[in-house]
Design a protein around this motif. Structure first.
Motif, PDB file in Angstrom:
ATOM      1  N   GLN A 279       0.850  -1.187   0.000  1.00 27.38           N
ATOM      2  CA  GLN A 279       0.000   0.000   0.000  1.00 27.38           C
ATOM      3  C   GLN A 279       0.896   1.252   0.000  1.00 27.38           C
ATOM      4  O   GLN A 279       1.892   1.289   0.723  1.00 27.38           O
ATOM      5  CB  GLN A 279      -0.845  -0.008   1.269  1.00 27.38           C
ATOM      6  N   GLY A 280       0.548   2.204  -0.843  1.00 25.50           N
ATOM      7  CA  GLY A 280       1.340   3.444  -0.888  1.00 25.50           C
ATOM      8  C   GLY A 280       2.483   3.382  -1.885  1.00 25.50           C
ATOM      9  O   GLY A 280       3.161   4.382  -2.122  1.00 25.50           O
ATOM     10  N   SER A 281       2.696   2.204  -2.495  1.00 31.94           N
ATOM     11  CA  SER A 281       3.813   2.088  -3.439  1.00 31.94           C
ATOM     12  C   SER A 281       3.510   2.834  -4.745  1.00 31.94           C
ATOM     13  O   SER A 281       4.428   3.189  -5.485  1.00 31.94           O
ATOM     14  CB  SER A 281       4.102   0.619  -3.739  1.00 31.94           C
TER      15      SER A 281
ATOM     16  N   LYS B 132       0.560   1.735  -6.686  1.00 30.83           N
ATOM     17  CA  LYS B 132      -0.110   0.737  -7.538  1.00 30.83           C
ATOM     18  C   LYS B 132      -1.282   1.318  -8.310  1.00 30.83           C
ATOM     19  O   LYS B 132      -1.395   1.131  -9.509  1.00 30.83           O
ATOM     20  CB  LYS B 132      -0.653  -0.392  -6.650  1.00 30.83           C
ATOM     21  N   THR B 133      -2.174   1.991  -7.569  1.00 36.31           N
ATOM     22  CA  THR B 133      -3.384   2.508  -8.217  1.00 36.31           C
ATOM     23  C   THR B 133      -3.013   3.577  -9.245  1.00 36.31           C
ATOM     24  O   THR B 133      -3.512   3.557 -10.375  1.00 36.31           O
ATOM     25  CB  THR B 133      -4.348   3.073  -7.155  1.00 36.31           C
ATOM     26  N   THR B 134      -2.123   4.460  -8.851  1.00 40.67           N
ATOM     27  CA  THR B 134      -1.671   5.507  -9.775  1.00 40.67           C
ATOM     28  C   THR B 134      -1.052   4.864 -11.013  1.00 40.67           C
ATOM     29  O   THR B 134      -1.368   5.235 -12.150  1.00 40.67           O
ATOM     30  CB  THR B 134      -0.622   6.415  -9.088  1.00 40.67           C
ATOM     31  N   PHE B 135      -0.198   3.870 -10.807  1.00 43.20           N
ATOM     32  CA  PHE B 135       0.465   3.242 -11.951  1.00 43.20           C
ATOM     33  C   PHE B 135      -0.531   2.468 -12.820  1.00 43.20           C
ATOM     34  O   PHE B 135      -0.390   2.449 -14.050  1.00 43.20           O
ATOM     35  CB  PHE B 135       1.634   2.342 -11.541  1.00 43.20           C
TER      36      PHE B 135
ATOM     37  N   LEU C  17      10.399   8.066  -9.001  1.00 43.89           N
ATOM     38  CA  LEU C  17      11.779   8.371  -9.371  1.00 43.89           C
ATOM     39  C   LEU C  17      11.989   9.869  -9.581  1.00 43.89           C
ATOM     40  O   LEU C  17      13.096  10.312  -9.845  1.00 43.89           O
ATOM     41  CB  LEU C  17      12.180   7.596 -10.625  1.00 43.89           C
ATOM     42  N   ASP C  18      10.905  10.631  -9.476  1.00 41.49           N
ATOM     43  CA  ASP C  18      11.020  12.089  -9.564  1.00 41.49           C
ATOM     44  C   ASP C  18      11.424  12.670  -8.214  1.00 41.49           C
ATOM     45  O   ASP C  18      11.876  13.793  -8.129  1.00 41.49           O
ATOM     46  CB  ASP C  18       9.679  12.699  -9.997  1.00 41.49           C
ATOM     47  N   GLY C  19      11.269  11.901  -7.160  1.00 41.56           N
ATOM     48  CA  GLY C  19      11.528  12.425  -5.814  1.00 41.56           C
ATOM     49  C   GLY C  19      13.001  12.419  -5.472  1.00 41.56           C
ATOM     50  O   GLY C  19      13.856  12.202  -6.332  1.00 41.56           O
TER      51      GLY C  19
ATOM     52  N   GLY D 200       6.102  10.885 -11.431  1.00 41.01           N
ATOM     53  CA  GLY D 200       5.250  11.978 -10.977  1.00 41.01           C
ATOM     54  C   GLY D 200       3.849  11.479 -10.707  1.00 41.01           C
ATOM     55  O   GLY D 200       3.551  10.300 -10.922  1.00 41.01           O
ATOM     56  N   GLU D 201       3.003  12.383 -10.213  1.00 39.35           N
ATOM     57  CA  GLU D 201       1.647  11.957  -9.849  1.00 39.35           C
ATOM     58  C   GLU D 201       0.680  11.979 -11.035  1.00 39.35           C
ATOM     59  O   GLU D 201      -0.365  11.356 -11.004  1.00 39.35           O
ATOM     60  CB  GLU D 201       1.129  12.838  -8.708  1.00 39.35           C
ATOM     61  N   LYS D 202       1.032  12.700 -12.088  1.00 41.98           N
ATOM     62  CA  LYS D 202       0.127  12.829 -13.233  1.00 41.98           C
ATOM     63  C   LYS D 202       0.078  11.542 -14.057  1.00 41.98           C
ATOM     64  O   LYS D 202       1.018  10.758 -14.056  1.00 41.98           O
ATOM     65  CB  LYS D 202       0.612  13.961 -14.151  1.00 41.98           C
TER      66      LYS D 202
HETATM   67  P1  GDP Z   1      -1.221   2.380  -3.769  1.00 45.19           P
HETATM   68  O1  GDP Z   1      -1.673   2.381  -2.335  1.00 45.19           O
HETATM   69  O2  GDP Z   1      -0.095   1.417  -3.997  1.00 45.19           O
HETATM   70  O3  GDP Z   1      -2.332   2.175  -4.731  1.00 45.19           O
HETATM   71  O4  GDP Z   1      -0.571   3.811  -4.036  1.00 45.19           O
HETATM   72  P2  GDP Z   1      -1.197   5.110  -4.726  1.00 45.19           P
HETATM   73  O5  GDP Z   1      -1.311   4.908  -6.204  1.00 45.19           O
HETATM   74  O6  GDP Z   1      -2.413   5.531  -4.000  1.00 45.19           O
HETATM   75  O7  GDP Z   1      -0.003   6.147  -4.514  1.00 45.19           O
HETATM   76  C1  GDP Z   1       0.394   6.600  -3.230  1.00 45.19           C
HETATM   77  C2  GDP Z   1       0.834   8.055  -3.332  1.00 45.19           C
HETATM   78  O8  GDP Z   1       2.012   8.152  -4.145  1.00 45.19           O
HETATM   79  C3  GDP Z   1      -0.196   8.954  -3.975  1.00 45.19           C
HETATM   80  O9  GDP Z   1      -0.212  10.184  -3.306  1.00 45.19           O
HETATM   81  C4  GDP Z   1       0.322   9.130  -5.418  1.00 45.19           C
HETATM   82  O10 GDP Z   1      -0.073  10.354  -5.976  1.00 45.19           O
HETATM   83  C5  GDP Z   1       1.814   9.083  -5.194  1.00 45.19           C
HETATM   84  N1  GDP Z   1       2.553   8.601  -6.371  1.00 45.19           N
HETATM   85  C6  GDP Z   1       2.354   7.472  -7.089  1.00 45.19           C
HETATM   86  N2  GDP Z   1       3.271   7.357  -8.075  1.00 45.19           N
HETATM   87  C7  GDP Z   1       4.075   8.437  -7.983  1.00 45.19           C
HETATM   88  C8  GDP Z   1       5.242   8.895  -8.722  1.00 45.19           C
HETATM   89  O11 GDP Z   1       5.742   8.263  -9.671  1.00 45.19           O
HETATM   90  N3  GDP Z   1       5.797  10.070  -8.292  1.00 45.19           N
HETATM   91  C9  GDP Z   1       5.289  10.785  -7.243  1.00 45.19           C
HETATM   92  N4  GDP Z   1       5.907  11.919  -6.903  1.00 45.19           N
HETATM   93  N5  GDP Z   1       4.222  10.381  -6.549  1.00 45.19           N
HETATM   94  C10 GDP Z   1       3.629   9.236  -6.898  1.00 45.19           C
END
Ligand code: GDP
Length: 295
Positions: free
Chosen positions: A108-110, A112-115, A249-251, A275-277
């Motif tokens: 969680q937080g990795s 996943k959903t964003t990707f 990897l942007d961080g 990034g988040e976009k």
């Molecule tokens: P999940 O719990 O694995 O589904 O994780 P989320 O997709 O909810 O992402 C957790 C947080 O990391 C969110 O605030 C996203 O916007 C952020 N995030 C995800 N991928 C990236 C990324 O490549 N770069 C940055 N800066 N933030 C990211």
């Protein structure tokens, strides 16, 4: 991002400038610095050690035959070895199957959903695929909502079953739904926990067996350093996944995960998140990453 590592390598290599040839003596100090730089970047000790041994073997006595000066030659050798360490070649994803089933795994937080959203958008816009996103987190309704928001943003349908607590059933139903509705890629976003635990591993392993995915991708936050490698190992032991996704990897990451993960689990990094976009996704190219590391 990798500025720390590249600065140190730069300095280490600088020591060699002015020498006519790479010898065991003048390269030793530089290699020690290279190893220190890798350790500081959170690269696993064993990998850093093997890396410098390889670079040394390649470097010594070689420059007689080239027009590069010893500094340039060492940079080239380090770059080639870094590329190798990260897998050498770019490895794409398998889009076979009808539909192609892609299972996302990770903590969680990795990211996943964003990707999942980024990959859906990538496959839709770059490969003209009809994608279905599947929400399988039966514990956190907020996770399904997050996926719905992502789906709306990129114009991709999201499949979820409110009230159904069985993620295996949901995934199987989603694949049926995809077949019936002309979708050729199904991306299953699974539930994550804050740490590797048995229940979570059993759940994702059951989904994996039931849907038999073409691609199981392990998503990992590159900021987590050595932990990223340990988590990757735990997931790979259970899922024998096809590839790794390095997010964030942007961080301000030290980049060690990118350098260690391939050697520890022997699976390619396939994409990176920067990034988040939704557009912040890149295919992973080991040689480009090596160049970026060396600045
Ligand atoms: P999940 O719990 O694995 O589904 O994780 P989320 O997709 O909810 O992402 C957790 C947080 O990391 C969110 O605030 C996203 O916007 C952020 N995030 C995800 N991928 C990236 C990324 O490549 N770069 C940055 N800066 N933030 C990211």
């Amino acid at each position: 991002m990798f500025s720390n590592l590249s600065d140190k390598l730069d300095k280490a290599i600088h020591v060699l400038k002015g020498h006519g040839q790479i010898t065991e003596i003048n390269v030793a100090e530089t290699l020690k610095e290279v190893r220190r730089a890798l350790l500081d970047a959170d690269v696993n000790y064993k990998i850093a050690k093997e890396f410098t041994v390889k670079v040394k073997e390649k470097a010594i006595g070689q420059n007689v035959l080239t027009t590069l000066n010893p500094g340039q030659l060492l940079v080239k050798i380090v770059k080639d070895e870094l590329t190798e360490l990260m897998g050498g070649e770019t490895v794409g994803i398998n889009l076979g199957g009808s539909p192609t089933v892609i299972l996302m795994s990770g903590l969680q937080g990795s990211g996943k959903t964003t990707f999942s959203g980024k990959l859906a958008n990538f496959l839709k816009t770059k490969k003209s695929k009809q994608v279905l996103l599947v929400g399988c987190d039966v514990y956190r309704p907020a996770a399904i909502n997050q996926l719905r928001v992502v789906g709306e943003q990129i114009g991709v349908e999201v499949y979820a079953e409110e009230g159904n607590q069985n993620p295996v059933e949901i995934s199987q139903n989603a694949i049926k739904h995809a077949k019936a509705n002309g979708k050729n890629v199904v991306i299953i976003d699974t539930a994550g926990r804050l740490a590797v635990d048995e229940q979570m591993m059993t759940e994702i392993s059951n989904i994996h067996k039931a849907v038999n995915p073409q691609e199981t991708l392990f998503v990992v936050d590159s900021m987590t350093g050595q932990d990223a490698v340990n988590t990757a190992k735990a997931f790979n032991d259970v899922l024998n996944f096809e590839g790794v996704i390095l997010t964030k990897l942007d961080g301000d990451t030290r980049g060690g995960a990118a350098l260690s993960i391939k050697s520890v689990v022997d699976k390619p990094i396939k994409f990176i998140g920067t990034g988040e976009k939704m557009e912040a996704i890149d295919v992973f190219h080991p040689d480009r990453m090596a160049e970026r590391i060396l600045g």
